[in-house]
Each structure stands twice: as structure tokens, then as C-alpha cells.
Scaffold this motif. Sequence first.
Motif: not given
Length: 224
Positions: A8-15, A40-44
Motif C-alpha cells: 500500500l505504501l509503494a502504491a501510494s508513493l507511485l500514485w 501487482l505490488l500486492q502480489e509481489l
Amino acid sequence: AFFWLLSLLAASLLWFLWVQLGGPEEEAPLLPLGAAAAVLLQELCRFACFKLLKKADEGLATLSEDGQSPISLRQAAYVSGLSFGIISGLFSITNTLADSAGPGTVGIHGDSPYYFITSAFLTMALVLLHTFWGIIFFDACERRRAWGLGLVVGSHLLTSGLTFLNPWYEATLGPIFILTLCTGLWAFCTAGGSFHNVLKCLSCKQEPEGQVMLYSALQVPPEE
């Protein structure tokens, strides 16, 4: 749960970077792409969780007296999937519950009055799906089945994409619950379940415990 929070943190930074580069007017076109990246980040992170638990399992096996880990891979997969589902469900429903306290009224401008109940059912399906995905994903990683991993990622992307059909809730809830049922049956078979075991569970009949009779090789001498 910690690994899901990392995703979630990685997706938020990407967004945040996407919006800063494209501007606020580009948020709507980027939303499906952001949702796919979050999946994809969750599955990673699920794969990283599998690798970590696999290493921990090997370490526990070397420390145990019998050379076996006290936690099986299936148990770890179930716990991992359930924790992914619970933390994901909490983040999905928290804002909805906060808004349900008012002061607004759902449906006052002609919108569907079933927003809150639909959100509750979608959250329930998401928790179950993450649990099933965890079991299937770990088994596919252990057996090195790329098609299993692809189906998990694909079904996760499909579930996320179906939510964009809201507020057309009939087109969202129906397919997602069908997908949940099919995924649950797949996870049940992956975990070693069978129709015979279900019937035996429903019948509530206990099989007689096996009795072992030991006979001594020594014979009593005959009386004279």
C-alpha cells in the motif's frame, strides 16, 4: 499484514508521483492504471512473504529435534492469506464506516441507497478472496506452477477492475461472488480437500479408532 501495508505504501508513493507529473486533471485516466499497479505490488509482496516464510520454515526445521518445522506450508499460506484479507478489508471499509456516521444521507440525490450494504459485501468477498489466493499462490510457488500464479494475479486484476462498474452494483457483486466461490473451491482442492471428506464431515460419523493388539512371542509352558 505488514507486507500488505508495504504494498500500500509503494502504491501510494507511485500514485503521488504520477499525479505530480501529470497534474490533477490526469487523475481519472490514471485511476485504472493505478489500481492495476496496486494489485501487482500486492502480489509481489505476497511472493516476498512466501520467500521469507520459506526461509523461516527451513530455519525452524534445522532447530527442531525431529528435523521438521512445527508449522506446515499450508498453515503459513492460510495465515498469510487471511492476514492480507483482514488488513485489506479494514482499509477498504474504514472510510465507508466513517462516512456512514453522517451528516449526509445516502441516495438523497437519486443515487443507490444500497451503497453501505454493497461495500460490506464487497469487503467480505475481498477478505475471502485474499485467503483463497494465499493458499493457491503459496502452493503454486512451492510446486513452481507459473500458470497458477498467473491465474491468481489475473483473478485479482479482474476483481479490482469489476469495482469500476460501481454504482452498477448488480454487475459488480454477481461476478465477484461467483469468482469467490470458484476460487474457494480451487483453494479447497489445493489444500487437499475432497467431496468425500465433506460428506464425512456432514454425516458427523466418527470412524472407529484403530486398535493394535500385541501378542507376546513367549508362550506359557504347559502344565505337567
